[in-house]
Structure formats: C-alpha cells, structure tokens
Design an enzyme around this catalytic site. Structure first.
Site, PDB file in Angstrom:
ATOM      1  N   GLY A 232       0.835  -1.199   0.000  1.00  0.00           N
ATOM      2  CA  GLY A 232       0.000   0.000   0.000  1.00  0.00           C
ATOM      3  C   GLY A 232       0.863   1.238   0.000  1.00  0.00           C
ATOM      4  O   GLY A 232       0.353   2.357   0.012  1.00  0.00           O
ATOM      5  N   GLU A 273       4.871  -6.384   2.341  1.00  0.00           N
ATOM      6  CA  GLU A 273       5.025  -6.984   1.004  1.00  0.00           C
ATOM      7  C   GLU A 273       5.095  -5.928  -0.082  1.00  0.00           C
ATOM      8  O   GLU A 273       4.199  -5.860  -0.929  1.00  0.00           O
ATOM      9  CB  GLU A 273       3.812  -7.847   0.675  1.00  0.00           C
ATOM     10  CG  GLU A 273       3.526  -8.954   1.613  1.00  0.00           C
ATOM     11  CD  GLU A 273       2.127  -9.511   1.380  1.00  0.00           C
ATOM     12  OE1 GLU A 273       1.874 -10.591   1.899  1.00  0.00           O
ATOM     13  OE2 GLU A 273       1.311  -8.865   0.690  1.00  0.00           O
ATOM     14  N   CYS A 342      -3.163   0.505 -32.176  1.00  0.00           N
ATOM     15  CA  CYS A 342      -4.374   0.940 -32.859  1.00  0.00           C
ATOM     16  C   CYS A 342      -5.524   0.977 -31.874  1.00  0.00           C
ATOM     17  O   CYS A 342      -6.352   0.061 -31.828  1.00  0.00           O
ATOM     18  CB  CYS A 342      -4.686   0.017 -34.014  1.00  0.00           C
ATOM     19  SG  CYS A 342      -4.332   0.838 -35.539  1.00  0.00           S
TER      20      CYS A 342
HETATM   21  C1  LIG Z   1       0.070  -6.606  -5.458  1.00  0.00           C
HETATM   22  C2  LIG Z   1       0.259  -7.064  -4.091  1.00  0.00           C
HETATM   23  C3  LIG Z   1       1.254  -6.489  -3.278  1.00  0.00           C
HETATM   24  C4  LIG Z   1       2.156  -5.359  -3.737  1.00  0.00           C
HETATM   25  O1  LIG Z   1       1.496  -4.135  -3.938  1.00  0.00           O
HETATM   26  P1  LIG Z   1       2.344  -2.836  -4.329  1.00  0.00           P
HETATM   27  O2  LIG Z   1       1.341  -1.765  -4.435  1.00  0.00           O
HETATM   28  O3  LIG Z   1       3.014  -3.119  -5.629  1.00  0.00           O
HETATM   29  O4  LIG Z   1       3.356  -2.602  -3.283  1.00  0.00           O
HETATM   30  C5  LIG Z   1       1.405  -7.000  -2.001  1.00  0.00           C
HETATM   31  N1  LIG Z   1       0.647  -8.016  -1.538  1.00  0.00           N
HETATM   32  C6  LIG Z   1      -0.325  -8.602  -2.298  1.00  0.00           C
HETATM   33  C7  LIG Z   1      -1.132  -9.713  -1.738  1.00  0.00           C
HETATM   34  C8  LIG Z   1      -0.550  -8.134  -3.587  1.00  0.00           C
HETATM   35  O5  LIG Z   1      -1.506  -8.706  -4.329  1.00  0.00           O
END
Ligand SMILES: *Cc1c(COP(=O)(O)O)cnc(C)c1O
Length: 422
Positions: A232, A273, A342
């Site tokens: 996030g 993450e 296109c």
């Molecule tokens: C896409 C995703 C992320 C990473 O999101 P970012 O905005 O690229 O940091 C992390 N955890 C899960 C489960 C995701 O699907």
C-alpha cells in the site's frame, strides 16, 4: 536517472549508450535504486537496538517478475510474495526456499493451490471455501496464514483498492466466527495473519487501522509467527507528489507492534510486502520517437512503444514523468505523447518537454513496477528486452522477443482449398 554533463546516466552509465547497445524499446532497471529502497524500509523499522521489531520484507513478485530481479531481492535478504504457482516457480528458480515463498491466491483453482502446497510454500488463504478444502484435504497438517478483508476503503484508484467491504479479496472480518469455527473443526494451524488493502494509501495511518483489526483478531490464534501488513506504499511519480513517509510509518507501526507483542506474550515477525515501492523508481522504459505529428490543436509525439509495454497510463490514469534523453536542453514545448497501438494509447497529454524530434529517445520514468510484468503482444508487437544495471555495468536480463515468439505454440490449420470464391 541523473542528468550529468548534458546526459542522463544510471550509475554513471550513459542511458543513450545503453539504448545504443541493446536497442529500443528497452526496459532498464537500476539495481542500486532497489537496494536503496530496501535500506530505507529497513532503517525505518530499526528503532533503537533494544527496541527494534523483527521485520521481514517479502517482495511482491508480480510487480516485476524477471528472475534476475528476484535473485537480487534474495541476495538482499528478502522473502517473496507470489500470487500464482508460476510466480512461485520463478521464485524457486531464483533460489528462494519454499519456506521463504508466501503464496496468496485470489480464487485460484484448487489444483493450482495443491501444486503450490506440494512445493511447500506458505499458503495465505483468502476464502472460507478454501479453508474448508484445506481442512478436508490436510486436516491439521498444513499450517496457513489468513488473508483478511478489513472493510477499509483506502488506496488510490478504485482498481487497486482491495480492502473495501465489496472487494473480492480476503475473508471479510465480519466472518470472524466462521473462520474460527472451521479452523478449530479441523485443527488447522494458523501461523500468520495478513491484510493487503491495495496500493497508494494517501494516509500512512491506514496501516494503524489495519493494525487494530489484525491485533484484535490475533487474540483468536495463539500460535502465530507473523503479522503481515501487505503493501500500500505510495511512491512519488512527480515533484510534489505525496509519498508514504517511511520514517513516520516505521515509528508508529513499530510502537504499536511492540505493545501488541507484549499483550500477545511473544515476539512475532512484522511483515510487509512491497512491490511498487521497491522497483517502481528503478525502472525506465526507453523508447524512440517515430513521428512528430502536428495537428491543428496539438502536437503528437508517436513513439515505438505503447500500452502493450506500459499500460499504467491507460489502465490507471497513472502519471509517468518523461525525459527527452537525446535533447535534454531543448526549448520546452507542449506535446501529447502517444504509442503506436491501434487504439487510444496515450502516455501523456499536453506535457512540457524539451523539443522532441524524430529519432529522439524518451524515457518513461517509474516504469519498474507493473511495466514489463503487464506487457502483452497486442497488435502482434514484440515485448522489449530488459537490462539491469548492477555495480555500474548493464546486463541483458531478458532478450527482446522475436517474430518466432508470436508463433510459438500456434498450430496452423492447412485448409485444402478456398471454401468460398469471391
Ligand atoms: C500486489 C500485491 C502487493 C504489492 O502491492 P504494491 O502496491 O506493488 O506494493 C502486495 N501483496 C499482495 C497480496 C498483492 O496482491
């Protein structure tokens, strides 16, 4: 990318020389930028030596899945988060142990989930039917994490919000009792709790709201090893853009997490993450200018790339800074930069750029995340090559596609004769 002596450089290497060597269009990634972002995130959570938290960063592979990038992440001590069994396989090829791979399906087929489980990855379960399936198949044998939907609407574009009540992602927190009853019915070990509420929070305090939901739920599960806050993180796409204040976030979330661990009675791992945060800024999509086309109302710059290579402007209305690498000191003019697909294929509308001429090389900035990984062969176009600059040297990490790649796997029917004569 830095402007030095009238030329743009990546770790001191002239970007135009990279374009010359590897051809256009081209994705170029700066490994130093990735390492720098990892460092910033780590130091934000380091606290004081006696009051630090046990931080684990899992790179969200879907942002950029090139195996060399995954290897760099592993070399930097990260774990990895994947959303498909193929991403898990790529992570394994990059050297990650199954235990370092967290697999978060969203409605994936049970057969695929079983393949991932047989590899031994950490499963992050996203639905009640999946919990049932796990219980019925593995009883109490397979430890899992729970992906919770906290019913919090945050994050930028609606397409990338995943934590609001109506979203398909995760198990709604309203089903807390149902989750608990399936878990205890089968004795499924729950080792992690997870929330990923989408990307681009305007407000770092969102993580504290998530924390409240997770910490409260944690009291149902005494055997946890980690709490995962997902991602996030908001990155900066242009001067003055809001970006997540990592230092502020680190201080607030660490403090909340430490006091939670005291209540819980044990030290747990605090996980994030990030995808975009780590790779967005590192990536540049270099493209050549095919045509500069005057219309009565505007001047179009038409490049040898398009939404098939970088879909974010069309898909998310994303802003990508553009540099004119080959004429950085030209007089500024207003241009609308478009691709060759296109279909309406606009990178930027009414953008001030140093004068653009046919043959100039442009760089689309912040192209590392969801650039190549969302690229396609639409219009029978080939996907670009990828280069990583590592310790001052550019390495080809994926060849440019060829026409044969478009034909691979096609079985061509031989018709005996023309069935209809005109
Ligand atoms: C896409 C995703 C992320 C990473 O999101 P970012 O905005 O690229 O940091 C992390 N955890 C899960 C489960 C995701 O699907």
């Amino acid at each position: 990318m830095q402007l030095e002596n009238h030329q743009y450089t990546i770790q001191g290497v002239d970007a135009l020389a990279i374009a010359e060597e590897f051809g256009l269009p081209l994705y170029v990634y700066d490994a130093d930028k990735i390492i720098e972002k990892i460092g910033l995130l780590r130091s934000a959570f380091s606290g004081t030596p006696d009051r630090s938290v046990n931080l684990k960063i899992k790179y969200a592979a879907k942002a950029l899945t090139n195996v060399s990038i995954l290897k760099l992440m592993r070399q930097q001590g990260l774990d990895v988060e994947v959303v498909s069994v193929n991403e898990a396989r790529l992570a394994q090829l990059a050297g990650f142990e199954p235990s370092q791979i967290m697999y978060t399906p969203s409605g994936n087929a049970w057969s695929e989930i079983q393949e991932a489980l047989e590899m031994g990855v950490q499963l992050n379960a996203d639905s009640l039917p999946l919990l049932e399936q796990i219980g019925q198949t593995y009883g109490s044998q397979y430890p899992i994490a729970l992906r919770i939907n906290p019913s919090i609407a945050e994050g930028g574009n609606f397409k990338i919000q995943t934590g609001h009540g109506d979203s398909k992602f995760g198990i709604p927190i309203d089903y807390r009792d149902q989750i608990k009853s399936i878990i205890s019915q089968y004795g499924i070990p729950v080792v992690g709790l997870h929330i990923h509420t989408g990307s681009d929070f305007k407000d770092g305090n969102t993580f504290l709201k998530i924390a409240d939901v997770l910490f409260d739920l944690a009291m149902d599960y005494p055997d946890l090893k980690f709490i995962d806050f997902g991602s996030g993180f908001k990155v900066r796409y242009r001067e003055g853009d809001y970006a997540t204040d990592l230092v502020d976030l680190g201080a607030k979330v660490s403090a909340a997490f430490r006091s939670f661990c005291e209540r819980y009675g044990r030290e747990l791992e605090l996980c994030f993450e990030p995808g975009k945060l780590l790779v967005s800024e590192s990536g540049h999509l270099l493209a050549g200018v095919n045509v500069v086309k005057e219309n009565p109302t505007r001047t179009f710059v038409q490049v040898d790339s398009g939404l098939n290579h970088l879909i974010r402007p069309m898909m998310y209305d994303a802003y990508h800074d553009i540099k004119n690498l080959s004429n950085p000191n030209g007089a500024e003019k207003s241009y609308t930069v478009v691709g060759y697909i296109c279909e309406t294929d606009t990178f930027a509308t009414d953008r001030q750029l140093p004068e653009v001429r046919t043959g100039d090389v442009l760089s689309f900035e912040n192209a590392g995340a969801y650039g190549f990984s969302m690229a396609s062969n639409y219009n029978a176009r080939l996907r670009p090559a990828e280069v990583m600059v590592y310790e001052g040297k550019p390495y080809l990490i994926r060849q440019r596609e060829t026409f044969e790649d478009l034909l691979r796997g096609q079985e061509i029917i031989e018709f005996e004769e023309e069935l209809v004569k005109n």
